[in-house]
Design an enzyme around this catalytic site. Structure first.
Site, PDB file in Angstrom:
ATOM      1  N   ASP A   9      19.957  93.493 -25.885  1.00  0.00           N
ATOM      2  CA  ASP A   9      19.736  93.600 -27.316  1.00  0.00           C
ATOM      3  C   ASP A   9      19.192  92.252 -27.800  1.00  0.00           C
ATOM      4  O   ASP A   9      19.510  91.203 -27.234  1.00  0.00           O
ATOM      5  CB  ASP A   9      21.050  93.941 -28.021  1.00  0.00           C
ATOM      6  CG  ASP A   9      20.821  94.270 -29.478  1.00  0.00           C
ATOM      7  OD1 ASP A   9      19.681  94.578 -29.839  1.00  0.00           O
ATOM      8  OD2 ASP A   9      21.781  94.195 -30.258  1.00  0.00           O
ATOM      9  N   ASP A  66      18.888  91.011 -31.425  1.00  0.00           N
ATOM     10  CA  ASP A  66      19.613  90.365 -32.522  1.00  0.00           C
ATOM     11  C   ASP A  66      21.067  90.106 -32.144  1.00  0.00           C
ATOM     12  O   ASP A  66      21.788  90.998 -31.706  1.00  0.00           O
ATOM     13  CB  ASP A  66      19.560  91.245 -33.773  1.00  0.00           C
ATOM     14  CG  ASP A  66      18.136  91.397 -34.284  1.00  0.00           C
ATOM     15  OD1 ASP A  66      17.399  90.399 -34.243  1.00  0.00           O
ATOM     16  OD2 ASP A  66      17.763  92.511 -34.706  1.00  0.00           O
ATOM     17  N   ALA A 106      15.264  99.066 -49.798  1.00  0.00           N
ATOM     18  CA  ALA A 106      14.671  97.727 -49.868  1.00  0.00           C
ATOM     19  C   ALA A 106      15.005  96.917 -48.616  1.00  0.00           C
ATOM     20  O   ALA A 106      14.137  96.215 -48.066  1.00  0.00           O
ATOM     21  CB  ALA A 106      15.180  97.010 -51.114  1.00  0.00           C
TER      22      ALA A 106
END
Length: 283
Positions: free
Chosen positions: A106, A108, A247
């Protein structure tokens, strides 16, 4: 009736037993035959039941004491076990790494570790998206990310607009329920939810904000809710979540966050001196 009296001459000759016959003579037959136990017999039966209960209690107590003694002896047995490497990797299935040709990681928070400045970056980019594209008030641009506010493991109630911290049993922690940026009291929690425990029906309206990337999202949701409360404006809590989430997703998927990180790696990335050595070891 005289005939019956000759058959059953005296009631007292059948102590503790009652007979009844149908009204209207012998032709109606006997309606019932009821036997009752004398008080002395009842006391004897109760004494026997008490003795049986005491025996069961003594048996359970003995089993409990034996289990308790075995528990106290457990630490000695653990001390005799060989110590394990706390940094070791243990699996429940044997695997020959020599047969593995490709390793995947992974990215992050595994290969890349970020500083707290990343949350501020995502927060600022998301609030700009809310104002410029979703037509939120320009005053929202004045919001600042507060790193002391969000924690991991939060839930947002899309129906009531509260941020919640739940314990293992699904109950609201007394110090972990916020409406906007204001912490709710126990009395207020009971007024809103009726009880601290979140039932199955109420849980359907919750969304989880679990990982590190949700810090900025949780803080922005709370700030938006607080802004509407202070302005005395009506709002739909579910739409607040949907807008903020859209957002945040745009910030990640459009590459805005990554471009911001690449523009100043020293500000957003934390150097891990052991990572390169570990990757070389796998070659």
């Amino acid at each position: 009736m005289a005939f019956l009296r000759r058959i059953f001459p005296l009631r007292s000759s059948f102590p503790g037993t009652k007979f009844s016959c149908a009204p209207g003579g012998f032709g109606g037959g006997f309606r019932g035959f009821n036997s009752s136990i004398l008080p002395e017999q009842k006391i004897l039966k109760l004494d026997e039941d008490d003795q049986l209960a005491e025996g069961e209690i003594a048996k359970i107590r003995g089993e409990f004491d034996a289990a308790k003694q075995r528990f106290f002896k457990l630490p000695d047995a653990l001390k005799e076990m060989p110590k394990m490497n706390p940094k070791g990797v243990y699996v429940n299935k044997n695997l020959k790494l020599e047969n593995i040709h490709v390793y995947g990681f992974d990215y992050d928070y595994t290969l890349a570790h970020y500083s707290s400045n990343l949350q501020s970056l995502i927060y600022d980019l998301a609030k700009e998206r809310l104002v410029n594209e979703l037509r939120y008030p320009d005053s929202c641009l004045e919001f600042k990310y507060d790193p002391t506010f969000p924690i991991r493991g939060l839930y947002y109630d899309k129906l009531k607009g509260c941020l919640l911290k739940l314990d293992f049993f699904g109950s609201i922690e007394p110090d972990g329920c916020y409406f906007g940026r204001r912490k709710l009291t126990r009395k207020e929690i009971e007024q809103i939810y009726g009880t601290r425990h979140i039932g199955r029906d109420q849980a359907r309206g919750l969304v989880s904000l679990m990982d590190f990337f949700c810090f900025s999202e949780a803080c922005l949701i709370a700030d938006i809710v607080q802004h509407f409360v202070d302005a005395k404006l009506e709002f739909d809590a579910s739409y607040v979540y949907e807008d903020v989430n859209r957002a945040i997703q745009h910030v990640h998927r459009s590459g805005l966050a990554h471009r911001g990180i690449l523009s100043d790696p020293q500000r957003y990335l934390v150097k891990n001196s052991q990572l390169l050595r570990f990757l070389r070891m796998l070659k």
